[in-house]
Design an enzyme around this catalytic site. Structure first.
Site, short mmCIF file in Angstrom:
data_model
loop_
_atom_site.label_atom_id
_atom_site.label_comp_id
_atom_site.label_asym_id
_atom_site.label_seq_id
_atom_site.Cartn_x
_atom_site.Cartn_y
_atom_site.Cartn_z
N LYS A 29 33.43 0.78 133.66
CA LYS A 29 33.56 2.23 133.69
C LYS A 29 32.20 2.90 133.47
CE LYS A 29 38.39 2.25 132.05
NZ LYS A 29 39.26 2.59 130.88
N TYR A 69 44.70 6.41 138.33
CA TYR A 69 45.46 6.51 137.08
C TYR A 69 46.75 7.31 137.25
CZ TYR A 69 41.76 4.32 134.29
OH TYR A 69 40.87 3.42 133.74
N PHE A 77 46.23 12.71 127.53
CA PHE A 77 44.81 12.41 127.70
C PHE A 77 44.40 12.27 129.17
CE2 PHE A 77 47.09 8.39 126.84
CZ PHE A 77 46.77 7.63 127.97
N ARG A 105 42.74 -9.66 131.42
CA ARG A 105 43.09 -8.70 130.37
C ARG A 105 42.75 -9.26 128.99
NH1 ARG A 105 45.10 -3.48 131.42
NH2 ARG A 105 46.60 -3.70 129.72
N THR A 111 43.54 -2.30 124.78
CA THR A 111 43.11 -1.01 125.34
C THR A 111 42.29 -0.22 124.32
OG1 THR A 111 45.09 -0.94 126.72
CG2 THR A 111 43.98 1.16 126.31
N ARG A 122 35.97 -5.54 124.79
CA ARG A 122 36.14 -4.29 124.03
C ARG A 122 35.99 -4.52 122.53
NH1 ARG A 122 41.41 -2.79 127.65
NH2 ARG A 122 40.44 -1.49 129.25
N ASN A 132 36.26 2.96 126.54
CA ASN A 132 36.50 1.52 126.33
C ASN A 132 35.88 0.63 127.41
OD1 ASN A 132 38.32 2.13 128.32
ND2 ASN A 132 40.13 1.37 127.24
N HIS A 135 37.93 -1.74 132.91
CA HIS A 135 39.31 -1.65 133.39
C HIS A 135 39.71 -3.00 133.99
CE1 HIS A 135 42.92 -0.41 135.57
NE2 HIS A 135 42.45 -1.13 136.57
N GLU A 146 45.46 -2.05 143.52
CA GLU A 146 44.12 -1.58 143.16
C GLU A 146 43.03 -2.20 144.04
OE1 GLU A 146 45.28 -0.69 138.49
OE2 GLU A 146 43.88 -2.29 138.93
P1 ADP Z 1 44.40 -0.25 130.08
O1 ADP Z 1 43.11 0.36 130.58
O2 ADP Z 1 44.12 -1.24 128.98
O3 ADP Z 1 45.26 -0.81 131.18
P2 ADP Z 1 46.19 2.08 129.91
O4 ADP Z 1 46.60 1.82 131.33
O5 ADP Z 1 47.26 2.28 128.89
O6 ADP Z 1 45.23 0.91 129.36
O7 ADP Z 1 45.25 3.36 129.86
C1 ADP Z 1 44.27 3.54 130.84
C2 ADP Z 1 43.03 4.10 130.19
O8 ADP Z 1 43.32 5.38 129.64
C3 ADP Z 1 42.48 3.29 129.00
O9 ADP Z 1 41.70 2.17 129.39
C4 ADP Z 1 41.68 4.34 128.28
O10 ADP Z 1 40.41 4.54 128.91
C5 ADP Z 1 42.52 5.59 128.49
N1 ADP Z 1 43.40 5.86 127.35
C6 ADP Z 1 44.52 5.17 127.03
N2 ADP Z 1 45.07 5.68 125.91
C7 ADP Z 1 44.27 6.72 125.52
C8 ADP Z 1 44.30 7.67 124.45
N3 ADP Z 1 45.27 7.64 123.54
N4 ADP Z 1 43.32 8.59 124.39
C9 ADP Z 1 42.34 8.65 125.31
N5 ADP Z 1 42.25 7.77 126.36
C10 ADP Z 1 43.21 6.83 126.46
#
Ligand code: ADP
Length: 169
Positions: A29, A69, A77, A105, A111, A122, A132, A135, A146
């Site tokens: 990212k 997303y 968020f 993962r 996450t 992470r 974080n 992705h 994707e």
């Molecule tokens: P992952 O990236 O691990 O698959 P998610 O699909 O749940 O996780 O979320 C996508 C992305 O959204 C996360 O990697 C993170 O950048 C962001 N995100 C998730 N939860 C939050 C939160 N509570 N506040 C801010 N950003 C968030």
């Protein structure tokens, strides 16, 4: 819709989940790029034994970030997430190998970096869920979707490695 066949003509360019040809979409990212962590993140996947089959830097548009997303559109968020993901260039990759989606993962870690165990990307390199750094596809369907969303078939290389027999049995 059937994905276009890869150059070898045997498997879809999006990979074949559940086989040694499983492929996952991994992205560094904007914060990972800004912080100079490209090489460190790529090294984790290379050292693990996965095969890099596609790689490019690109700056996601707001629209592309929203579609990537889309599943999270109702989250509070979401707006901030789209702004973050489109705030600078990312490094988009496709990694191949046995269990690449799930193990990818595991390499990324939880996450929320605050909960990610040390030893994960992470867990070692980030502290905030909103920054974080990476992705990874969360399942076979999202991996196929994707990869096709970010890459054209001709951007994904299908090639043998002589060391593969020393990595998978
Ligand atoms: P992952 O990236 O691990 O698959 P998610 O699909 O749940 O996780 O979320 C996508 C992305 O959204 C996360 O990697 C993170 O950048 C962001 N995100 C998730 N939860 C939050 C939160 N509570 N506040 C801010 N950003 C968030």
């Amino acid at each position: 819709d059937t994905p276009t066949l890869c150059s070898a003509g045997k498997a879809p360019f999006t990979g074949v989940p559940g086989t040694d040809k499983e492929r996952t979409f991994i992205a560094i990212k904007p914060d990972g790029v800004q912080r100079g962590l490209i090489a460190a993140i790529i090294a984790r996947f290379e050292n693990k034994g996965f095969k890099l089959v596609a790689l490019k830097m690109l700056w996601p548009t707001k629209e592309k970030a929203e579609s990537h997303y889309a599943d999270l559109a109702t989250k509070p968020f979401f707006k901030g997430l789209v702004a973050y993901f489109s705030s600078g260039p990312i490094v988009a990759m496709v990694w191949e190998g046995k269990d690449a989606i799930k193990t990818g993962r595991v390499l990324l870690g939880a996450t929320n970096p605050a909960a990610a165990v040390p030893g994960t990307i992470r867990g070692d390199l980030a502290i905030s869920v909103g920054r974080n750094i990476c992705h990874g596809s969360d399942g076979p369907e999202s991996a196929v979707h994707e990869i096709a969303n970010w890459f054209a078939p001709e951007e994904v290389s299908d090639y043998p490695r002589s060391l593969d027999e020393w990595i998978v049995s």
